[in-house]
Design a protein around this motif. Structure first.
Motif, PDB file in Angstrom:
ATOM      1  N   UNK A   7      97.657  54.644  44.381  1.00  0.00           N
ATOM      2  CA  UNK A   7      98.227  54.526  45.835  1.00  0.00           C
ATOM      3  C   UNK A   7      97.264  53.866  46.342  1.00  0.00           C
ATOM      4  N   UNK A   8      95.933  53.540  46.376  1.00  0.00           N
ATOM      5  CA  UNK A   8      94.863  52.776  47.021  1.00  0.00           C
ATOM      6  C   UNK A   8      95.554  51.405  47.003  1.00  0.00           C
ATOM      7  N   UNK A   9      95.596  50.327  48.072  1.00  0.00           N
ATOM      8  CA  UNK A   9      95.520  49.038  48.258  1.00  0.00           C
ATOM      9  C   UNK A   9      94.906  48.102  47.285  1.00  0.00           C
ATOM     10  N   UNK A  10      95.402  47.442  47.097  1.00  0.00           N
ATOM     11  CA  UNK A  10      94.648  46.616  45.700  1.00  0.00           C
ATOM     12  C   UNK A  10      93.374  45.950  46.357  1.00  0.00           C
ATOM     13  N   UNK A  11      92.422  44.681  45.723  1.00  0.00           N
ATOM     14  CA  UNK A  11      91.720  43.885  46.779  1.00  0.00           C
ATOM     15  C   UNK A  11      92.059  43.248  47.719  1.00  0.00           C
ATOM     16  N   UNK A  12      92.567  42.447  46.865  1.00  0.00           N
ATOM     17  CA  UNK A  12      93.978  41.174  47.225  1.00  0.00           C
ATOM     18  C   UNK A  12      94.210  41.975  49.109  1.00  0.00           C
ATOM     19  N   UNK A  13      95.391  43.210  49.018  1.00  0.00           N
ATOM     20  CA  UNK A  13      95.537  43.853  50.293  1.00  0.00           C
ATOM     21  C   UNK A  13      94.800  43.629  50.964  1.00  0.00           C
ATOM     22  N   UNK A  14      93.299  44.081  51.113  1.00  0.00           N
ATOM     23  CA  UNK A  14      92.194  44.789  51.232  1.00  0.00           C
ATOM     24  C   UNK A  14      91.469  43.431  51.971  1.00  0.00           C
ATOM     25  N   UNK A  15      91.582  42.277  51.421  1.00  0.00           N
ATOM     26  CA  UNK A  15      91.115  41.263  52.059  1.00  0.00           C
ATOM     27  C   UNK A  15      92.205  40.555  52.968  1.00  0.00           C
ATOM     28  N   UNK A  16      93.557  40.780  52.475  1.00  0.00           N
ATOM     29  CA  UNK A  16      94.433  39.935  53.797  1.00  0.00           C
ATOM     30  C   UNK A  16      94.238  40.916  54.681  1.00  0.00           C
ATOM     31  N   UNK A  17      94.073  42.308  54.821  1.00  0.00           N
ATOM     32  CA  UNK A  17      93.938  42.962  56.039  1.00  0.00           C
ATOM     33  C   UNK A  17      92.580  42.938  56.774  1.00  0.00           C
ATOM     34  N   UNK A  18      91.786  42.463  56.159  1.00  0.00           N
ATOM     35  CA  UNK A  18      90.698  42.780  56.605  1.00  0.00           C
ATOM     36  C   UNK A  18      89.981  41.072  56.976  1.00  0.00           C
ATOM     37  N   UNK A  19      90.436  40.427  56.731  1.00  0.00           N
ATOM     38  CA  UNK A  19      90.240  39.428  56.569  1.00  0.00           C
ATOM     39  C   UNK A  19      89.964  38.297  58.025  1.00  0.00           C
ATOM     40  N   UNK A  33      85.784  46.005  46.056  1.00  0.00           N
ATOM     41  CA  UNK A  33      85.850  46.412  45.178  1.00  0.00           C
ATOM     42  C   UNK A  33      86.792  47.644  45.329  1.00  0.00           C
ATOM     43  N   UNK A  34      87.447  47.849  44.269  1.00  0.00           N
ATOM     44  CA  UNK A  34      87.466  49.404  44.239  1.00  0.00           C
ATOM     45  C   UNK A  34      88.673  50.125  43.403  1.00  0.00           C
ATOM     46  N   UNK A  35      86.934  51.025  43.222  1.00  0.00           N
ATOM     47  CA  UNK A  35      86.360  52.297  42.252  1.00  0.00           C
ATOM     48  C   UNK A  35      87.075  53.305  42.528  1.00  0.00           C
ATOM     49  N   UNK A  40      85.502  61.144  45.843  1.00  0.00           N
ATOM     50  CA  UNK A  40      87.087  60.797  45.739  1.00  0.00           C
ATOM     51  C   UNK A  40      86.823  58.903  45.855  1.00  0.00           C
ATOM     52  N   UNK A  41      87.874  58.418  45.837  1.00  0.00           N
ATOM     53  CA  UNK A  41      87.960  56.516  45.232  1.00  0.00           C
ATOM     54  C   UNK A  41      87.030  56.081  46.347  1.00  0.00           C
ATOM     55  N   UNK A  42      86.913  55.050  46.254  1.00  0.00           N
ATOM     56  CA  UNK A  42      85.331  53.923  46.933  1.00  0.00           C
ATOM     57  C   UNK A  42      86.094  52.757  47.268  1.00  0.00           C
ATOM     58  N   UNK A  43      86.305  52.458  48.159  1.00  0.00           N
ATOM     59  CA  UNK A  43      86.504  50.722  48.704  1.00  0.00           C
ATOM     60  C   UNK A  43      85.384  50.598  49.093  1.00  0.00           C
ATOM     61  N   UNK A  78      86.573  56.963  50.025  1.00  0.00           N
ATOM     62  CA  UNK A  78      84.398  56.990  50.733  1.00  0.00           C
ATOM     63  C   UNK A  78      85.449  55.228  51.220  1.00  0.00           C
ATOM     64  N   UNK A  79      84.425  54.517  52.250  1.00  0.00           N
ATOM     65  CA  UNK A  79      84.594  53.601  52.977  1.00  0.00           C
ATOM     66  C   UNK A  79      83.606  53.381  52.886  1.00  0.00           C
ATOM     67  N   UNK A  80      82.869  52.019  51.907  1.00  0.00           N
ATOM     68  CA  UNK A  80      81.834  51.498  52.260  1.00  0.00           C
ATOM     69  C   UNK A  80      81.769  49.881  52.272  1.00  0.00           C
ATOM     70  N   UNK A  81      80.743  49.359  53.369  1.00  0.00           N
ATOM     71  CA  UNK A  81      80.485  48.562  54.684  1.00  0.00           C
ATOM     72  C   UNK A  81      78.956  47.610  54.172  1.00  0.00           C
ATOM     73  N   UNK A  82      78.548  46.823  53.113  1.00  0.00           N
ATOM     74  CA  UNK A  82      77.378  46.539  53.292  1.00  0.00           C
ATOM     75  C   UNK A  82      77.355  44.870  52.643  1.00  0.00           C
ATOM     76  N   UNK A  83      76.328  44.212  52.659  1.00  0.00           N
ATOM     77  CA  UNK A  83      75.741  42.774  52.369  1.00  0.00           C
ATOM     78  C   UNK A  83      75.331  43.317  51.105  1.00  0.00           C
ATOM     79  N   UNK A  84      75.597  41.671  50.346  1.00  0.00           N
ATOM     80  CA  UNK A  84      75.435  41.169  49.436  1.00  0.00           C
ATOM     81  C   UNK A  84      73.980  41.429  48.462  1.00  0.00           C
ATOM     82  N   UNK A  85      73.853  42.125  47.526  1.00  0.00           N
ATOM     83  CA  UNK A  85      72.681  42.342  46.845  1.00  0.00           C
ATOM     84  C   UNK A  85      71.530  41.119  46.566  1.00  0.00           C
TER      85      UNK A  85
END
Length: 174
Positions: A7-19, A33-35, A40-43, A78-85
């Protein structure tokens, strides 16, 4: 056996929605990354730009992502926005530009390795400040296509002012 939908969006859907909104705010989406296995599940949305992300930027991007993703009919997550490690491999010219002034380890196509400070980037090359014999510093221009792997290194002491100068950054930029 068919894969069960989370029921979670796919990686492609998230990118298309937010880009588009992230780009308007001046940021690139580096990864999503969708876990679904966590509870709860994490995006996780990994974003970057020249100059990096500060806490205010992360908060703004989190708000933008949350508003856009809330329009989807999905289970709680859970939504997490971060910078690359720091351990993210540098794979694109913009990654080198954003890491300017940082120490990195390079593996070259001839199998050799090199550790140096990332300097000017452009026209398909990166300037790398290296210590030569007798501890002299020099800048080597390396073609990006001659690099098979490059990873920023963690530093525990500050670089010399001369090293930063050769890398083309001031002490405040590093």
């Amino acid at each position: 056996m068919a894969e069960r939908s989370t029921g979670l969006p796919s990686q492609r859907q998230v990118i298309e929605l937010l880009d588009g909104e992230f780009a308007r705010a001046g940021y690139d989406i580096e990864d999503v990354v969708i876990d679904a296995a966590t509870r709860p599940p994490r995006i996780t949305v990994v974003a970057d730009r020249d100059g990096g992300l500060d806490l205010d930027a992360v908060a703004d991007l989190s708000r933008i992502a949350s508003e856009l993703l809330d329009d989807l009919d999905s289970p709680p997550y859970v939504l997490e926005v971060s910078s690359p490690g720091v351990d993210r491999p540098l794979t694109d010219e913009k990654h080198y530009r954003r890491a300017r002034g940082r120490l990195a380890q390079f593996t070259l196509t001839d199998g050799s390795t090199l550790t140096g400070r990332i300097g000017p980037v452009g026209d398909g090359t990166v300037g790398v400040v290296v210590r030569e014999a007798r501890k002299n510093l020099e800048v080597r221009d390396i073609a990006l296509d001659a690099i098979t792997k490059a990873v920023v290194q963690v530093e525990f002491s500050p670089p010399s002012p001369r090293e930063l100068e050769l890398a083309g950054v001031s002490g405040e930029d590093a």
